[in-house]
Design an enzyme around this catalytic site. Structure first.
Site, PDB file in Angstrom:
ATOM      1  N   LYS A  86     -14.252   1.385  -0.728  1.00  0.00           N
ATOM      2  CA  LYS A  86     -13.864   1.033   0.956  1.00  0.00           C
ATOM      3  C   LYS A  86     -14.523  -0.320   1.028  1.00  0.00           C
ATOM      4  O   LYS A  86     -15.645  -0.656   0.830  1.00  0.00           O
ATOM      5  CB  LYS A  86     -14.045   1.999   1.656  1.00  0.00           C
ATOM      6  CG  LYS A  86     -13.287   3.215   1.717  1.00  0.00           C
ATOM      7  CD  LYS A  86     -13.667   4.353   2.679  1.00  0.00           C
ATOM      8  CE  LYS A  86     -12.805   5.497   2.532  1.00  0.00           C
ATOM      9  NZ  LYS A  86     -11.481   5.506   2.710  1.00  0.00           N
ATOM     10  N   ARG A 131      -6.890  14.670  -1.930  1.00  0.00           N
ATOM     11  CA  ARG A 131      -6.003  15.266  -2.429  1.00  0.00           C
ATOM     12  C   ARG A 131      -6.393  15.848  -3.844  1.00  0.00           C
ATOM     13  O   ARG A 131      -5.898  16.972  -4.176  1.00  0.00           O
ATOM     14  CB  ARG A 131      -4.397  14.415  -2.722  1.00  0.00           C
ATOM     15  CG  ARG A 131      -4.677  13.383  -3.462  1.00  0.00           C
ATOM     16  CD  ARG A 131      -3.840  12.251  -3.034  1.00  0.00           C
ATOM     17  NE  ARG A 131      -3.757  11.673  -1.724  1.00  0.00           N
ATOM     18  CZ  ARG A 131      -2.949  10.591  -1.380  1.00  0.00           C
ATOM     19  NH1 ARG A 131      -1.963  10.395  -1.812  1.00  0.00           N
ATOM     20  NH2 ARG A 131      -3.325  10.193  -0.154  1.00  0.00           N
TER      21      ARG A 131
HETATM   22  N1  BES Z   1     -11.221   9.839   3.741  1.00  0.00           N
HETATM   23  C1  BES Z   1      -9.990   8.956   4.044  1.00  0.00           C
HETATM   24  C2  BES Z   1      -9.102   9.103   4.811  1.00  0.00           C
HETATM   25  C3  BES Z   1      -9.579   8.552   6.144  1.00  0.00           C
HETATM   26  C4  BES Z   1      -9.541   7.141   6.576  1.00  0.00           C
HETATM   27  C5  BES Z   1     -10.124   9.424   6.980  1.00  0.00           C
HETATM   28  C6  BES Z   1      -9.962   6.789   7.763  1.00  0.00           C
HETATM   29  C7  BES Z   1     -10.537   8.629   8.336  1.00  0.00           C
HETATM   30  C8  BES Z   1     -10.595   7.545   8.640  1.00  0.00           C
HETATM   31  C9  BES Z   1      -9.064   9.169   2.462  1.00  0.00           C
HETATM   32  O1  BES Z   1     -10.222   9.818   1.454  1.00  0.00           O
HETATM   33  C10 BES Z   1      -8.707   7.880   1.943  1.00  0.00           C
HETATM   34  O2  BES Z   1      -9.413   7.080   1.760  1.00  0.00           O
HETATM   35  N2  BES Z   1      -7.480   7.816   1.816  1.00  0.00           N
HETATM   36  C11 BES Z   1      -6.701   6.732   1.395  1.00  0.00           C
HETATM   37  C12 BES Z   1      -5.389   7.242   0.789  1.00  0.00           C
HETATM   38  C13 BES Z   1      -4.602   5.949   0.263  1.00  0.00           C
HETATM   39  C14 BES Z   1      -5.704   5.560  -0.964  1.00  0.00           C
HETATM   40  C15 BES Z   1      -3.484   6.376  -0.460  1.00  0.00           C
HETATM   41  C16 BES Z   1      -6.331   5.856   2.944  1.00  0.00           C
HETATM   42  O3  BES Z   1      -5.800   6.544   3.815  1.00  0.00           O
HETATM   43  O4  BES Z   1      -6.370   4.615   2.632  1.00  0.00           O
HETATM   44 ZN    ZN Z   2     -11.024   8.188   0.252  1.00  0.00          ZN
END
Ligand code: BES
Ligand code: ZN
Ligand code: ZN
Length: 493
Positions: free
Chosen positions: A264, A338
């Site tokens: 991230k 997931r």
């Molecule tokens: N933990 C994150 C989702 C999230 C994002 C929670 C912002 C709270 C605030 C999750 O693990 C994630 O990073 N998901 C990705 C999925 C994508 C790669 C398909 C996302 O949302 O960018």
């Molecule tokens: Zn994530």
């Protein structure tokens, strides 16, 4: 810090020093007026309400001096009849805005004891601030010790008991979720849940890495393998003597989500200690259900790992095998929720429960779709309807997204049974998350029918409140949907 003591008093008698008296303010023919109240208001007769900044807007609150060194708290109650949700939110606002008083007396009219109870519930939920990490500087304090509603509609002891059990579980969730990743890691989360469950009638099993490997939980192990603090699975069981139905709860418990090697950006990484909210919520709900002795069997599966980068972390293109035998090509290590839930849903399904709900901070996209106050809900229509009904009962907001099956082929994999994402795709990311999870429920991967009703709750946008507090929701961890889960257990039990 626990909830303030709640009492009712049939009549207003006198003003006490240092006590706040809540008086409703509404509008009549467009003019600000004091609403119906049983508190003595003759001292307010000549006051120019507009001039002193009073408003009828819901939750607005202005203080004026009252006799004997007491304080009037003029509370906006809007212009429409108050619903239960309004009363709960007003209770929350009162607890927060009058937190500097030890004693608060509320002079809002209630038409029955359930209305008094819901004000108390609001007070119990709203009187929370996160100050554990303040050192030399002082954080906001809640000094509130007693809240008295002037009313002859006194809630029964059972109703008050339920409020305190629910508030305690919401508080537990908030306390866990607000912890930094430094202090809350897979083992410490598992232990904290175990400690909270002790003596409640909920049994706890904690599976360490060795057990996870033996059980074939490739998703949880894959996500957790980059951290020096290994992953865990926590199984919570509540088995009452009565009750035929079986509800399974599955929670995403990423104690910190760096994204892994699909890392991230710094700004997006902030707040990722909240990524274990699903696990905390299902644990807290199970504990509340047991304390309330609801007649339904509940099994909660907490899928816990820390998503880190290191020489042992999983790489993009790795292929892992989930508990149900499905192989997953990990194209993006940041879509880790997931992966752990794939194992949790498979495990839950093996016991053939009547109903499975998973709760997860799964996708950032749910905030783009629904904003910050609605959780996304997907799954089998009957299950979604039940969850929506439960949420409505307790005043929490959910919004259904479709199981848009035309998107499923985006996560076909050339080399494995399924991929965890479609790289470069920005379409329907929340929906794709739900379609992925669906594959791990019951016999769905094999295309065979099952008797399980399944719903998926994406709480990525609602787990944490970055704005100002509102209603019963504080800043930081919200603890939202714990009460929905308990209401769900009541409905289907
Ligand atoms: N933990 C994150 C989702 C999230 C994002 C929670 C912002 C709270 C605030 C999750 O693990 C994630 O990073 N998901 C990705 C999925 C994508 C790669 C398909 C996302 O949302 O960018
Ligand atoms: Zn994530
Ligand atoms: Zn995550």
């Amino acid at each position: 810090m626990t909830s303030p003591k709640m009492a009712t008093s049939a009549k207003f008698t006198t003003f006490n020093k240092n006590t706040a008296y809540v008086i409703p303010v509404t509008k009549k023919s467009d003019k600000l007026v004091i609403g119906e109240t049983n508190i003595e208001i003759s001292d307010l007769a000549g006051v120019d309400l507009v001039g002193v900044g009073v408003s009828a807007e819901l939750e607005s609150l202005v203080r004026l001096s009252a006799p004997n060194g007491a304080t009037y708290a003029l509370l906006g109650v809007g212009t429409k009849p108050l619903t239960k949700d309004d009363l709960r939110n007003l209770g929350g606002a009162i607890a927060r805005k009058l937190a500097s008083f030890k004693d608060v007396v509320i002079g809002l009219p209630t038409s029955d004891s359930s209305e008094t109870a819901v004000i108390f519930e609001g007070v119990a939920l709203g009187s929370y601030v996160h100050t554990k990490y303040k050192g030399l500087t002082k954080g906001a304090e809640i000094k509130l010790q007693t809240v008295t509603v002037i009313s002859s509609n006194k809630p029964a002891a059972a109703a008050l008991n339920q409020i305190s059990i629910l508030a305690e579980s919401v508080r537990l969730t908030r306390d866990l979720v607000n912890m930094p990743g430094l202090d809350l890691y897979p083992e410490s989360l598992a232990k904290a849940v175990q400690a909270a469950a002790k003596g409640t009638g909920v049994t706890t099993q904690i599976w360490n890495e060795e057990r996870l490997a033996k059980e074939g939980l490739g998703g949880i192990l894959g996500v957790g393998q980059g951290s020096s603090r290994g992953p865990r699975l926590v199984k919570l069981e509540y088995k009452p003597k009565v009750g035929k139905r079986h509800l399974a709860l599955v929670g995403k418990g990423i104690t910190f989500d760096t994204g892994g090697f699909s890392m991230k950006a710094p700004l997006n990484m902030l707040g990722m200690n909240f990524d274990m909210t699903g696990a905390a919520s299902v644990a807290a709900a199970t504990i509340a259900i047991a304390k309330l002795q609801l007649p339904i069997r509940v099994t909660a599966w907490l899928c816990i790992a820390e998503n880190m980068v290191s020489g042992t972390a999983q790489r993009p293109n790795d292929v892992i095998k989930a508990r149900n035998g499905m192989t997953i090509e990990v194209l993006n290590t940041d879509a880790e929720g997931r992966l752990v839930l794939a194992d949790g849903l498979s495990l839950a399904s093996e016991e053939k429960p009547d109903f499975i709900i998973d709760v997860a901070t799964l996708t950032g996209a749910v905030q783009i779709a629904l904003g910050t106050r609605h959780a996304g809900i997907m799954g089998d229509q009957e299950a979604v309807d039940e969850v929506r009904g439960a949420a409505e009962e307790v005043g929490e907001l959910v919004w259904q997204l479709p199981m848009a099956s035309e998107l499923r082929s985006l996560i076909d994999s050339e080399i494995a049974d399924i991929a965890n994402v479609k790289m470069g795709n920005t379409t329907g990311q929340t929906i794709i998350g739900g379609l992925f999870l669906n594959e791990f429920v019951g016999n769905r991967a094999k295309g065979e029918p099952d008797n399980i009703k399944w719903a998926h709750l994406d709480i990525a946008a609602t787990a944490h409140n970055e704005g100002s507090p509102y209603g019963v929701v504080p800043k930081g961890a919200t603890g939202s949907y714990v009460r929905t889960l308990v209401a769900l257990a009541k409905r289907i039990g």
